[in-house]
Design a protein around this motif. Structure first.
Motif, PDB file in Angstrom:
ATOM      1  N   LEU A   4       7.307  -1.707 -12.711  1.00 24.58           N
ATOM      2  CA  LEU A   4       5.894  -1.986 -12.943  1.00 24.58           C
ATOM      3  C   LEU A   4       5.409  -3.060 -11.974  1.00 24.58           C
ATOM      4  O   LEU A   4       4.321  -2.944 -11.405  1.00 24.58           O
ATOM      5  N   LEU A   5       6.215  -4.085 -11.764  1.00 22.98           N
ATOM      6  CA  LEU A   5       5.853  -5.154 -10.836  1.00 22.98           C
ATOM      7  C   LEU A   5       5.704  -4.613  -9.419  1.00 22.98           C
ATOM      8  O   LEU A   5       4.752  -4.943  -8.711  1.00 22.98           O
ATOM      9  N   ILE A  11      -0.140  -1.298  -5.356  1.00 29.05           N
ATOM     10  CA  ILE A  11      -1.556  -1.036  -5.611  1.00 29.05           C
ATOM     11  C   ILE A  11      -2.424  -2.162  -5.056  1.00 29.05           C
ATOM     12  O   ILE A  11      -3.468  -1.918  -4.442  1.00 29.05           O
ATOM     13  N   LEU A  12      -1.997  -3.406  -5.239  1.00 26.25           N
ATOM     14  CA  LEU A  12      -2.760  -4.539  -4.718  1.00 26.25           C
ATOM     15  C   LEU A  12      -2.818  -4.523  -3.195  1.00 26.25           C
ATOM     16  O   LEU A  12      -3.858  -4.842  -2.613  1.00 26.25           O
ATOM     17  N   VAL A  13      -1.728  -4.150  -2.555  1.00 25.43           N
ATOM     18  CA  VAL A  13      -1.730  -4.072  -1.089  1.00 25.43           C
ATOM     19  C   VAL A  13      -2.694  -2.983  -0.624  1.00 25.43           C
ATOM     20  O   VAL A  13      -3.449  -3.172   0.331  1.00 25.43           O
ATOM     21  N   ILE A  14      -2.696  -1.848  -1.312  1.00 27.78           N
ATOM     22  CA  ILE A  14      -3.612  -0.767  -0.948  1.00 27.78           C
ATOM     23  C   ILE A  14      -5.059  -1.214  -1.120  1.00 27.78           C
ATOM     24  O   ILE A  14      -5.900  -0.994  -0.243  1.00 27.78           O
ATOM     25  N   PHE A  15      -5.359  -1.844  -2.256  1.00 23.20           N
ATOM     26  CA  PHE A  15      -6.728  -2.328  -2.476  1.00 23.20           C
ATOM     27  C   PHE A  15      -7.123  -3.378  -1.452  1.00 23.20           C
ATOM     28  O   PHE A  15      -8.261  -3.431  -0.996  1.00 23.20           O
ATOM     29  N   TRP A  16      -6.165  -4.242  -1.085  1.00 19.83           N
ATOM     30  CA  TRP A  16      -6.465  -5.257  -0.082  1.00 19.83           C
ATOM     31  C   TRP A  16      -6.797  -4.608   1.250  1.00 19.83           C
ATOM     32  O   TRP A  16      -7.750  -4.987   1.922  1.00 19.83           O
ATOM     33  N   ALA A  17      -5.993  -3.623   1.638  1.00 22.84           N
ATOM     34  CA  ALA A  17      -6.230  -2.946   2.911  1.00 22.84           C
ATOM     35  C   ALA A  17      -7.579  -2.236   2.900  1.00 22.84           C
ATOM     36  O   ALA A  17      -8.343  -2.313   3.869  1.00 22.84           O
ATOM     37  N   LEU A  33      -4.053 -10.087  -1.715  1.00 25.59           N
ATOM     38  CA  LEU A  33      -2.942  -9.921  -0.774  1.00 25.59           C
ATOM     39  C   LEU A  33      -1.813 -10.894  -1.085  1.00 25.59           C
ATOM     40  O   LEU A  33      -0.643 -10.519  -1.114  1.00 25.59           O
ATOM     41  N   VAL A  34      -2.139 -12.135  -1.338  1.00 24.09           N
ATOM     42  CA  VAL A  34      -1.125 -13.142  -1.636  1.00 24.09           C
ATOM     43  C   VAL A  34      -0.368 -12.765  -2.911  1.00 24.09           C
ATOM     44  O   VAL A  34       0.857 -12.848  -2.963  1.00 24.09           O
ATOM     45  N   ILE A  35      -1.091 -12.319  -3.938  1.00 24.79           N
ATOM     46  CA  ILE A  35      -0.452 -11.911  -5.185  1.00 24.79           C
ATOM     47  C   ILE A  35       0.485 -10.733  -4.940  1.00 24.79           C
ATOM     48  O   ILE A  35       1.604 -10.692  -5.452  1.00 24.79           O
ATOM     49  N   ALA A  36       0.037  -9.776  -4.142  1.00 20.29           N
ATOM     50  CA  ALA A  36       0.860  -8.603  -3.858  1.00 20.29           C
ATOM     51  C   ALA A  36       2.120  -8.987  -3.085  1.00 20.29           C
ATOM     52  O   ALA A  36       3.212  -8.498  -3.383  1.00 20.29           O
ATOM     53  N   VAL A  37       1.991  -9.853  -2.105  1.00 26.62           N
ATOM     54  CA  VAL A  37       3.148 -10.275  -1.317  1.00 26.62           C
ATOM     55  C   VAL A  37       4.142 -11.030  -2.197  1.00 26.62           C
ATOM     56  O   VAL A  37       5.361 -10.800  -2.117  1.00 26.62           O
ATOM     57  N   ILE A  38       3.661 -11.884  -3.072  1.00 32.72           N
ATOM     58  CA  ILE A  38       4.539 -12.613  -3.983  1.00 32.72           C
ATOM     59  C   ILE A  38       5.269 -11.642  -4.906  1.00 32.72           C
ATOM     60  O   ILE A  38       6.473 -11.775  -5.140  1.00 32.72           O
ATOM     61  N   ALA A  39       4.552 -10.639  -5.408  1.00 25.60           N
ATOM     62  CA  ALA A  39       5.172  -9.657  -6.296  1.00 25.60           C
ATOM     63  C   ALA A  39       6.252  -8.866  -5.560  1.00 25.60           C
ATOM     64  O   ALA A  39       7.330  -8.604  -6.115  1.00 25.60           O
ATOM     65  N   ILE A  40       5.997  -8.486  -4.316  1.00 25.38           N
ATOM     66  CA  ILE A  40       6.996  -7.751  -3.537  1.00 25.38           C
ATOM     67  C   ILE A  40       8.218  -8.634  -3.262  1.00 25.38           C
ATOM     68  O   ILE A  40       9.355  -8.179  -3.373  1.00 25.38           O
ATOM     69  N   LEU A  41       7.982  -9.893  -2.927  1.00 24.28           N
ATOM     70  CA  LEU A  41       9.108 -10.799  -2.684  1.00 24.28           C
ATOM     71  C   LEU A  41       9.945 -11.003  -3.943  1.00 24.28           C
ATOM     72  O   LEU A  41      11.182 -11.016  -3.876  1.00 24.28           O
TER      73      LEU A  41
END
Length: 50
Positions: A4-5, A11-17, A33-41
């Motif tokens: 889920l994370l 989804i956040l990266v897609i919306f950011w783009a 974007l920052v939230i998405a990158v943190i979630a991916i990390l």
């Protein structure tokens, strides 16, 4: 929970783009974007530890 994370991060990266290239909404796009990158990390770090 980890899938889920990862899904939310993608989804956040897609919306950011989309927001970055289609419509400029100010700093909200960059916050996403920052939230998405943190979630991916977090996904990568937790994935290696298990």
């Amino acid at each position: 929970m980890q899938n889920l994370l990862y899904l939310i991060a993608v989804i956040l990266v897609i919306f950011w783009a989309l927001g970055f290239f289609v419509y400029s909404a100010g700093s909200l796009i960059h916050i996403l974007l920052v939230i998405a990158v943190i979630a991916i990390l977090l996904r990568l770090i937790r994935g290696r530890g298990i």
